[in-house]
Scaffold this motif. Structure first.
Motif, PDB file in Angstrom:
ATOM      1  N   PRO A  53      57.284  12.476  12.830  1.00 30.78           N
ATOM      2  CA  PRO A  53      56.102  13.145  12.260  1.00 30.78           C
ATOM      3  C   PRO A  53      56.193  14.665  12.302  1.00 30.78           C
ATOM      4  N   LEU A  54      56.889  15.198  13.314  1.00 34.18           N
ATOM      5  CA  LEU A  54      56.978  16.645  13.454  1.00 34.18           C
ATOM      6  C   LEU A  54      57.642  17.289  12.244  1.00 34.18           C
ATOM      7  N   ARG A  55      58.542  16.558  11.592  1.00 26.15           N
ATOM      8  CA  ARG A  55      59.213  17.125  10.418  1.00 26.15           C
ATOM      9  C   ARG A  55      58.231  17.357   9.284  1.00 26.15           C
ATOM     10  N   PHE A  56      57.264  16.465   9.146  1.00 28.25           N
ATOM     11  CA  PHE A  56      56.243  16.679   8.117  1.00 28.25           C
ATOM     12  C   PHE A  56      55.377  17.885   8.488  1.00 28.25           C
ATOM     13  N   LEU A  57      55.002  17.998   9.752  1.00 26.25           N
ATOM     14  CA  LEU A  57      54.185  19.135  10.182  1.00 26.25           C
ATOM     15  C   LEU A  57      54.939  20.445  10.014  1.00 26.25           C
ATOM     16  N   ASN A  58      56.257  20.419  10.197  1.00 30.10           N
ATOM     17  CA  ASN A  58      57.043  21.645  10.025  1.00 30.10           C
ATOM     18  C   ASN A  58      56.995  22.149   8.590  1.00 30.10           C
ATOM     19  N   MET A  59      56.816  21.225   7.622  1.00 30.76           N
ATOM     20  CA  MET A  59      56.744  21.645   6.227  1.00 30.76           C
ATOM     21  C   MET A  59      55.472  22.424   5.939  1.00 30.76           C
ATOM     22  N   LEU A  60      54.500  22.351   6.847  1.00 31.66           N
ATOM     23  CA  LEU A  60      53.234  23.053   6.661  1.00 31.66           C
ATOM     24  C   LEU A  60      53.197  24.402   7.374  1.00 31.66           C
ATOM     25  N   ARG A  61      54.311  24.788   7.979  1.00 30.53           N
ATOM     26  CA  ARG A  61      54.325  26.054   8.726  1.00 30.53           C
ATOM     27  C   ARG A  61      54.214  27.252   7.798  1.00 30.53           C
ATOM     28  N   VAL A  62      54.772  27.128   6.584  1.00 30.74           N
ATOM     29  CA  VAL A  62      54.693  28.215   5.613  1.00 30.74           C
ATOM     30  C   VAL A  62      54.278  27.629   4.267  1.00 30.74           C
ATOM     31  N   PHE A  63      53.794  28.516   3.380  1.00 27.03           N
ATOM     32  CA  PHE A  63      53.451  28.103   2.020  1.00 27.03           C
ATOM     33  C   PHE A  63      54.264  28.943   1.054  1.00 27.03           C
ATOM     34  N   LYS A  64      55.125  28.262   0.267  1.00 25.27           N
ATOM     35  CA  LYS A  64      55.974  28.949  -0.697  1.00 25.27           C
ATOM     36  C   LYS A  64      55.603  28.475  -2.103  1.00 25.27           C
ATOM     37  N   PRO A  65      54.922  29.292  -2.878  1.00 19.04           N
ATOM     38  CA  PRO A  65      54.516  28.877  -4.225  1.00 19.04           C
ATOM     39  C   PRO A  65      55.686  28.522  -5.132  1.00 19.04           C
ATOM     40  N   THR A  66      56.879  29.050  -4.838  1.00 19.35           N
ATOM     41  CA  THR A  66      58.049  28.766  -5.670  1.00 19.35           C
ATOM     42  C   THR A  66      58.753  27.472  -5.280  1.00 19.35           C
ATOM     43  N   SER A  67      58.304  26.817  -4.223  1.00 14.25           N
ATOM     44  CA  SER A  67      58.949  25.593  -3.750  1.00 14.25           C
ATOM     45  C   SER A  67      58.062  24.383  -4.035  1.00 14.25           C
ATOM     46  N   PRO A  68      58.508  23.455  -4.895  1.00 14.15           N
ATOM     47  CA  PRO A  68      57.713  22.240  -5.128  1.00 14.15           C
ATOM     48  C   PRO A  68      57.482  21.439  -3.858  1.00 14.15           C
ATOM     49  N   LEU A  69      58.456  21.458  -2.942  1.00  9.75           N
ATOM     50  CA  LEU A  69      58.283  20.723  -1.690  1.00  9.75           C
ATOM     51  C   LEU A  69      57.175  21.327  -0.845  1.00  9.75           C
ATOM     52  N   SER A  70      57.149  22.650  -0.758  1.00 10.37           N
ATOM     53  CA  SER A  70      56.115  23.318   0.026  1.00 10.37           C
ATOM     54  C   SER A  70      54.739  23.117  -0.607  1.00 10.37           C
ATOM     55  N   VAL A  71      54.646  23.316  -1.911  1.00 12.09           N
ATOM     56  CA  VAL A  71      53.360  23.128  -2.590  1.00 12.09           C
ATOM     57  C   VAL A  71      52.898  21.681  -2.473  1.00 12.09           C
ATOM     58  N   GLY A  72      53.846  20.747  -2.650  1.00 16.59           N
ATOM     59  CA  GLY A  72      53.497  19.337  -2.545  1.00 16.59           C
ATOM     60  C   GLY A  72      52.987  18.960  -1.170  1.00 16.59           C
ATOM     61  N   SER A  73      53.606  19.519  -0.142  1.00 16.80           N
ATOM     62  CA  SER A  73      53.154  19.237   1.225  1.00 16.80           C
ATOM     63  C   SER A  73      51.731  19.732   1.447  1.00 16.80           C
ATOM     64  N   TRP A  74      51.428  20.909   0.873  1.00 17.21           N
ATOM     65  CA  TRP A  74      50.092  21.467   1.036  1.00 17.21           C
ATOM     66  C   TRP A  74      49.071  20.798   0.130  1.00 17.21           C
ATOM     67  N   VAL A  75      49.513  20.042  -0.842  1.00 13.51           N
ATOM     68  CA  VAL A  75      48.603  19.187  -1.624  1.00 13.51           C
ATOM     69  C   VAL A  75      48.375  17.874  -0.898  1.00 13.51           C
TER      70      VAL A  75
END
Length: 303
Positions: free
Chosen positions: A89-111
């Motif tokens: 689970p920590l790997r999913f939480l790590n994706m929320l440490r930053v928000f990168k508008p240019t990264s679909p993975l980052s935006v998707g995690s924050w959605v």
């Protein structure tokens, strides 16, 4: 170097087009069924949230409840499958440490994270009757994020180097959107009273039409890479998905007067949504294994 040795050392014409017959990119390491299930459940949850919001605004409490519960369960299960694929689970939480508008993975995690929390709260309220006002607010907020939730996974796949996912980057979000709308509508047709399920029946027809049209366009516009959508396991899954989605939309029109038709429609549309995600996922693996699908489109673009 003798002629024989030179001939052995130089690639043949077919090998030259395929990097000596070896894969150019690695196959995706995502697990089955974790990732295809995550793709299906997330999209369905987003479309169900929109269905619930529309039903609530038009005075259809039974359909609204079905949409809210489906959205909450789908979003929660989607996160569970994603976390299982990541391993911790920590790997999913790590994706929320930053928000990168240019990264679909980052935006998707924050959605995905806020949508799941909001949809889950709305589902609990709808199922138990507790805190109805708070539950309605949570579901309404989830509906705002629902369009992104329905399609972001397609953008995520298209952003990779996998040919069958990258080449049809324009069409893939429409395929996922149509499939998600049809899948959510199928659940609404089954779970809501027939007198309130009219919008779900219309959603089933509209979503099915969009999915079929977008899938066929995707196969045509992908060029030579489009071959993988009609071959092997991927081809069988996508042909099954098309047959099921057509059957589900037709039976949805009969569901107002027949409970059997309603159940049949729900089963067909759910099966179609799953088959679409598994088929596209398998097509991606097939295109990554064959280096022609990586090399040839690049050569054509460079001419």
């Amino acid at each position: 170097m003798t002629g024989e040795l030179r001939e052995a050392a130089e690639p043949t014409r077919s090998e030259g087009a395929t990097y000596y017959g070896r894969p150019v990119i690695k196959e995706p390491v995502w697990k089955v069924p974790d990732v295809p299930a995550y793709l299906y459940l997330g999209g369905m949850a987003g479309a169900a949230a929109l269905m619930a919001a529309g039903a609530g605004l038009t005075g259809r409490p039974g359909l609204a409840r079905a949409g809210r519960v489906s959205s909450g369960i789908g979003a929660t299960a989607s996160v569970a499958f994603l976390v299982h694929d990541l391993g911790r689970p920590l790997r999913f939480l790590n994706m929320l440490r930053v928000f990168k508008p240019t990264s679909p993975l980052s935006v998707g995690s924050w959605v995905l994270a806020p949508f799941s929390a909001l949809a889950g709260a709305g589902a609990v309220s709808a199922a138990t009757g507790l805190l109805p006002r708070l539950g309605w607010l949570s579901s309404s907020a989830a509906a705002v994020l629902a369009p992104a939730m329905t399609t972001y996974t397609a953008v995520l796949l298209a952003d990779t180097a996998v040919p069958a996912w990258h080449e049809p980057y324009r069409e893939l979000p429409f395929v996922f959107a149509g499939s998600a709308v049809a899948s959510a509508a199928g659940l609404g047709v089954v779970a809501a009273p027939a007198a309130q399920a009219g919008p779900a029946r219309r959603m089933a027809v509209a979503g099915s039409a969009l999915e079929v049209a977008a899938t066929r366009r995707m196969q045509r516009r992908a060029g030579m890479v489009g071959e993988v959508f009609g071959q092997g396991r991927a081809g069988r899954l996508l042909r099954t998905a098309e047959a099921l989605v057509v059957a589900g939309s037709v039976t949805a029109l009969l569901a107002r007067r027949s409970r059997i038709a309603a159940v049949a429609s729900g089963l067909c549309l759910t099966g179609a949504g799953l088959a679409t995600r598994f088929g596209i996922f398998e097509a991606g693996h097939a295109s990554a294994r064959d280096p022609r699908y990586t090399v040839e489109p690049q050569r054509l673009r460079s001419r």
